[in-house]
Design a protein around this motif. Structure first.
Motif, PDB file in Angstrom:
ATOM      1  N   VAL A  54      -5.520  32.082  95.211  1.00 31.45           N
ATOM      2  CA  VAL A  54      -5.652  33.532  95.372  1.00 31.45           C
ATOM      3  C   VAL A  54      -6.353  34.141  94.163  1.00 31.45           C
ATOM      4  O   VAL A  54      -7.233  34.985  94.300  1.00 31.45           O
TER       5      VAL A  54
ATOM      6  N   TYR B 267      -3.053  41.257  93.504  1.00 36.65           N
ATOM      7  CA  TYR B 267      -2.787  39.872  93.881  1.00 36.65           C
ATOM      8  C   TYR B 267      -2.040  39.806  95.210  1.00 36.65           C
ATOM      9  O   TYR B 267      -2.402  39.025  96.100  1.00 36.65           O
ATOM     10  N   ASN B 268      -0.988  40.611  95.358  1.00 34.42           N
ATOM     11  CA  ASN B 268      -0.160  40.574  96.571  1.00 34.42           C
ATOM     12  C   ASN B 268      -0.961  40.940  97.815  1.00 34.42           C
ATOM     13  O   ASN B 268      -0.711  40.408  98.896  1.00 34.42           O
TER      14      ASN B 268
ATOM     15  N   SER C 279      -3.103  37.892  98.637  1.00 33.76           N
ATOM     16  CA  SER C 279      -2.187  36.847  99.086  1.00 33.76           C
ATOM     17  C   SER C 279      -1.768  37.094 100.538  1.00 33.76           C
ATOM     18  O   SER C 279      -1.729  36.167 101.355  1.00 33.76           O
TER      19      SER C 279
ATOM     20  N   ARG D   9      -2.654  34.778 103.888  1.00 32.39           N
ATOM     21  CA  ARG D   9      -1.590  34.300 104.794  1.00 32.39           C
ATOM     22  C   ARG D   9      -1.885  34.709 106.242  1.00 32.39           C
ATOM     23  O   ARG D   9      -1.617  33.945 107.176  1.00 32.39           O
TER      24      ARG D   9
END
Length: 122
Positions: free
Chosen positions: A23, A38-39, A42, A46
């Motif tokens: 990532v 980042y989240n 990510s 997914r």
């Protein structure tokens, strides 16, 4: 094959380019400034994994992602959809759009003529 959102497609473009990435690598490859969280990336990766566009290899709690579908296969599928939906499956309509709206140069038009000529001889 499910169509991707704009953000998913941007991430896939990076995965196709890098071939495999964590990532953090995807975020680093993004031209955005400031970089997305980042989240967020990510979560997008997914979603791509759930849609079977990306796979991963786990290294403990860290995941390295890679494309499961080639860029060429994606382009082929969605060009056919665009060609059908926006140009009524008409080559003339597509080429007319390219010449008029995209302001093709005389050199581009000549290359297109040569391509058509070569393919018509086969």
């Amino acid at each position: 094959m499910e169509e991707l959102t704009r953000t998913e497609e941007r991430v896939m473009q990076i995965l196709w380019k890098l071939k495999k990435a964590f990532v953090k690598d995807i975020i680093e490859a993004m031209p955005d400034d400031p970089k997305p969280p980042y989240n967020t990336i990510s979560s997008v990766v997914r979603l791509l994994e759930k849609k079977n566009y990306a796979g991963y290899k786990a290294y403990g709690k860290t995941y390295e992602y890679f494309p499961l579908i080639s860029k060429a296969d994606y382009r082929k599928t969605f060009f056919k959809k665009m060609f059908t939906n926006y140009f009524d499956s008409s080559v003339e309509s597509l080429l007319s759009f390219m010449v008029k709206e995209e302001k093709m140069s005389d050199e581009d038009i000549e290359k297109l003529k040569d391509l058509i000529s070569k393919n018509s001889k086969k």
